[in-house]
Design an enzyme around this catalytic site. Structure first.
Site, short mmCIF file in Angstrom:
data_model
loop_
_atom_site.label_atom_id
_atom_site.label_comp_id
_atom_site.label_asym_id
_atom_site.label_seq_id
_atom_site.Cartn_x
_atom_site.Cartn_y
_atom_site.Cartn_z
N HIS A 60 -44.09 16.61 -23.01
CA HIS A 60 -44.93 17.36 -23.95
C HIS A 60 -44.37 18.73 -24.28
O HIS A 60 -44.92 19.44 -25.13
CB HIS A 60 -46.35 17.52 -23.37
N HIS A 75 -44.55 23.69 -26.86
CA HIS A 75 -45.50 23.03 -25.97
C HIS A 75 -46.50 22.25 -26.81
O HIS A 75 -47.43 22.82 -27.37
CB HIS A 75 -46.20 24.09 -25.12
#
Length: 152
Positions: A60, A75
């Site tokens: 992620h 992120h």
């Protein structure tokens, strides 16, 4: 003033201030200076030329370091780490060189939205080397310049 670095928008979407991110590490700029994107697409592209220095196991988040030493963290989502990589695919690995605009991540936006926020902070984790940042909040298309960083 030092070198100027242009960053490309890593995902098609709406650029917003970090204060809109529902996570104190980002909205209080503890992780660094930057902006966030409310994604409208599933692909994440490198904002700069550099070296991949971090790919989280949960796929992620990716960290990229430029030749000038600028360290960028992308992120995807808040609480997306709890998905343990489900709905994510990485196209890069640590140590790899990337060019601005290279595809680095895929995420199933609809799947992730059902379980976490998809807002995607892009932060400069070594903000102490920055003189100034100019963010174009009107940018919406991936791979167009949306941030200019001036190094000290």
């Amino acid at each position: 003033m030092g070198k100027q670095i242009d960053l490309l928008l890593p995902i098609t979407g709406k650029v917003v201030a970090l204060t809109e991110v529902n996570d104190y590490l980002f909205n209080k700029k503890i992780m660094g200076e930057g902006a966030a994107i409310k994604p409208q697409d599933n692909f994440v592209y490198s904002p700069v030329d550099g070296e991949v220095v971090l790919v989280y196991d949960a796929k992620h988040a990716v960290g990229i370091k430029t030749e000038e030493g600028l360290q960028i963290l992308i992120h995807v989502g808040i609480d997306s780490v709890k998905l343990e990589g489900k709905g994510f695919a990485s196209y890069v690995k640590v140590g790899e060189k990337v060019k601005a605009g290279d595809k680095i991540l895929y995420f199933d936006r609809e799947f992730v939205e059902m379980q976490a926020s998809t807002i995607t902070p892009l932060v400069i984790t070594n903000s102490e080397i920055i003189e100034s940042i100019d963010i174009n909040y009107r940018s919406t298309k991936a791979k167009e310049v949306f941030m200019t960083v001036n190094l000290k």
